[in-house]
Design an enzyme around this catalytic site. Structure first.
Site, mmCIF file in Angstrom:
data_model
loop_
_atom_site.group_PDB
_atom_site.id
_atom_site.type_symbol
_atom_site.label_atom_id
_atom_site.label_comp_id
_atom_site.label_asym_id
_atom_site.label_seq_id
_atom_site.Cartn_x
_atom_site.Cartn_y
_atom_site.Cartn_z
ATOM 1 N N HIS A 49 0.824 -1.203 0.000
ATOM 2 C CA HIS A 49 0.000 0.000 0.000
ATOM 3 C C HIS A 49 0.864 1.262 0.000
ATOM 4 C CE1 HIS A 49 -3.771 -2.169 0.657
ATOM 5 N NE2 HIS A 49 -3.106 -2.929 1.508
ATOM 6 N N VAL A 172 3.294 -22.319 20.913
ATOM 7 C CA VAL A 172 3.562 -21.951 22.300
ATOM 8 C C VAL A 172 2.300 -22.136 23.142
ATOM 9 C CG1 VAL A 172 4.199 -20.058 23.851
ATOM 10 C CG2 VAL A 172 5.388 -20.353 21.661
ATOM 11 N N ILE A 335 -1.484 -6.815 13.881
ATOM 12 C CA ILE A 335 -0.944 -6.472 12.563
ATOM 13 C C ILE A 335 -1.918 -6.924 11.475
ATOM 14 C CG2 ILE A 335 1.059 -6.548 11.061
ATOM 15 C CD1 ILE A 335 1.674 -5.363 13.782
ATOM 16 N N CYS A 436 -5.005 -26.295 -13.206
ATOM 17 C CA CYS A 436 -5.476 -27.605 -12.725
ATOM 18 C C CYS A 436 -5.334 -27.758 -11.221
ATOM 19 C CB CYS A 436 -4.764 -28.743 -13.457
ATOM 20 S SG CYS A 436 -3.220 -29.308 -12.714
ATOM 21 N N CYS A 441 0.210 -32.752 -11.030
ATOM 22 C CA CYS A 441 1.584 -32.867 -10.532
ATOM 23 C C CYS A 441 1.711 -33.381 -9.105
ATOM 24 C CB CYS A 441 2.305 -31.527 -10.655
ATOM 25 S SG CYS A 441 1.542 -30.176 -9.722
#
Length: 475
Positions: A49, A172, A335, A436, A441
């Site tokens: 931003h 923790v 945050i 896909c 894979c």
């Protein structure tokens, strides 16, 4: 005894760890999941931003602008994808233009460069698919997009290469302070440290409240997204925001650094700190609101949807710094957006706070550069042939959608803090991120994890924990 233990290996914790490695000391990062970048950092808008949204004088404003200014140089030092594409905050004919003026003034106060309001004629030149009733927009040329996985992994790898230890599957459970140092307990281990950095995302309030009488409260704010195939990646060329509300910046439409198109997020406050499920109602809202910004969106090209959680603290601002009533405990809490943009600057400041409190000397051996996984698609035909001669694995395509070779996946597994799951490979190489969605894979990736991570088929997971893929073999 560690000098500092960082709790959380997302963008914030990994940035702090990387900056701590500039100092001489014994450092450890504890992560509850099986890999770095497994929480909020893996599911967000991937936007750097510009910095006009945050209230002037707030920590969000300070760290957003500083982080944005640091990001481009860091992307070169640490070799992760970054593209300064600019952003538009659009205003419809039925909306109040003065709200854009307020954002413009806020941005100027925050130190954002080159902001200006543009009219429809210029908007259409920049974005031919803009909705018909868009009248004006705030243009921020310093806004950018980044690869959040690449950035976080780069911070963590560089920290580890400079001596920081990492422990995974190490959530923790308890923090106590005894005899002037901290005792941190996980389900299986106990650690001691002179200082602690709390970068635990939506769980940061839980940890903070174990050591402080001044309580925090974090609400997980869920955001749902839709991701389009690369065939839709050029539908827009800037990040397009709607006028923000009290819940955030609204539904955005943006290209990604890898050439996809992204819509989202919603903003729903929930109680579940693990509630990353998508919903029909949420994705319907994404499509409905995105259509107010951009027309002719090719919904047939949607290849996946996902949801992430933002850590919204009741005070509405980042909580950065040493806990007032618990010396040596440093918070990087609450945050939410613009957290990704702010991570580099938060990392610098928190590391400096810790180093100052412990009088740590500089690490004279610190190496601030890192080379990412080779993207063989960027090589010339001749260069690729030479590479294949040296290492035939780079001639073996594993992920057809993204043209990812065995060589790249082997590198992802065997390098510093290497991948131990399919999602770990995906975040490092993009194998499985194409149309896909790993339908082709997956078995090939599992074979490589068996061979190079020394896992049995029953130990290979999609994303750690109980996400196992093979429940047994038939003879």
């Amino acid at each position: 005894m560690y000098d500092c233990i960082v709790i959380g290996a997302g963008a914030i914790g990994s940035a702090i760890a990387r900056e701590l490695s500039r100092y001489s000391g014994k450092f450890l990062v504890l992560e509850s999941q099986e890999d770095v970048c497994s929480g909020t950092t893996k599911a967000n808008s991937a936007i750097v931003h510009a910095g006009y949204d945050a209230v002037p004088g707030s920590k969000k404003a300070l760290y957003n602008v500083r982080g944005s200014e640091l990001m481009e140089a860091l992307s070169k030092e640490l070799d992760f994808p970054y593209d300064r594409i600019g952003s538009l905050v659009i205003c419809r004919k039925d909306q109040d233009r003065s709200e854009l003026e307020k954002l413009l003034e806020q941005g100027k106060k925050n130190g954002v460069k080159d902001l200006r309001i543009i009219e429809r004629d210029e908007i259409v030149q920049m974005e031919p698919h803009i909705a018909d009733d868009i009248e004006c927009a705030l243009y921020a040329p310093t806004a950018a997009v980044v690869c959040p996985f690449g950035m976080c992994i780069a911070f963590a790898e560089n920290a580890a290469d400079n001596g920081v230890e990492f422990a995974f599957n190490a959530g923790v459970k308890e923090i106590t302070k005894e005899d002037g140092h901290f005792v941190i307990k996980t389900a299986t281990e106990s650690y001691e440290s002179k200082t602690v950095v709390n970068a635990a995302g939506v769980y940061a309030d839980v940890l903070h409240n174990q050591v402080s009488s001044k309580k925090l409260h974090i609400t997980p704010r869920k955001g749902e997204y839709e991701l389009f195939d690369k065939s839709a990646g050029h539908h827009v060329s800037h990040t397009i925001f709607q006028l923000p509300s009290k819940l955030g910046k609204g539904i955005l439409v943006t290209p990604t650094v890898h050439g996809n198109l992204l819509l989202g997020p919603t903003a729903e406050d929930i109680d579940d700190k693990e509630g990353t499920n998508t919903t029909a109602a949420g994705l319907s809202q994404v499509e409905k609101m995105a259509a107010l910004s951009v027309k002719d969106l090719p919904y047939r090209d949607v290849i996946t949807s996902f949801a992430g959680l933002r850590a919204h603290e009741d005070g509405g601002d980042f909580i950065i710094g040493e806990c007032e009533d618990c010396k040596g405990f440093f918070d990087a809490a609450g945050i939410e957006s613009p957290g990704l943009s702010s991570a580099p600057a938060i990392g610098v400041d928190v590391a400096e706070m810790v180093a100052k409190s412990l009088s740590l000397p500089k690490n004279e051996k610190f190496n601030g550069t890192r080379k990412g996984i080779l993207d063989s698609k960027k090589l010339s035909f001749e260069e690729r042939n030479e590479l294949i001669k040296k290492n035939p694995a780079y001639g073996q395509i594993i992920c057809r959608c993204e043209s990812i070779t065995a060589g790249e996946i082997i590198d992802a597994i065997t390098r510093t803090l290497g991948a131990r799951s399919l999602d770990g490979i995906k975040r490092r190489t993009r194998a499985g991120m194409g149309r896909c969605q790993a339908g082709f894979c997956t078995p090939r990736q599992m074979d490589l994890l068996e061979k190079y991570a020394h896992l049995t088929p029953e130990q290979v997971t999609k994303s750690g924990g109980n996400s196992i893929l093979v429940f047994g073999k038939t003879k």
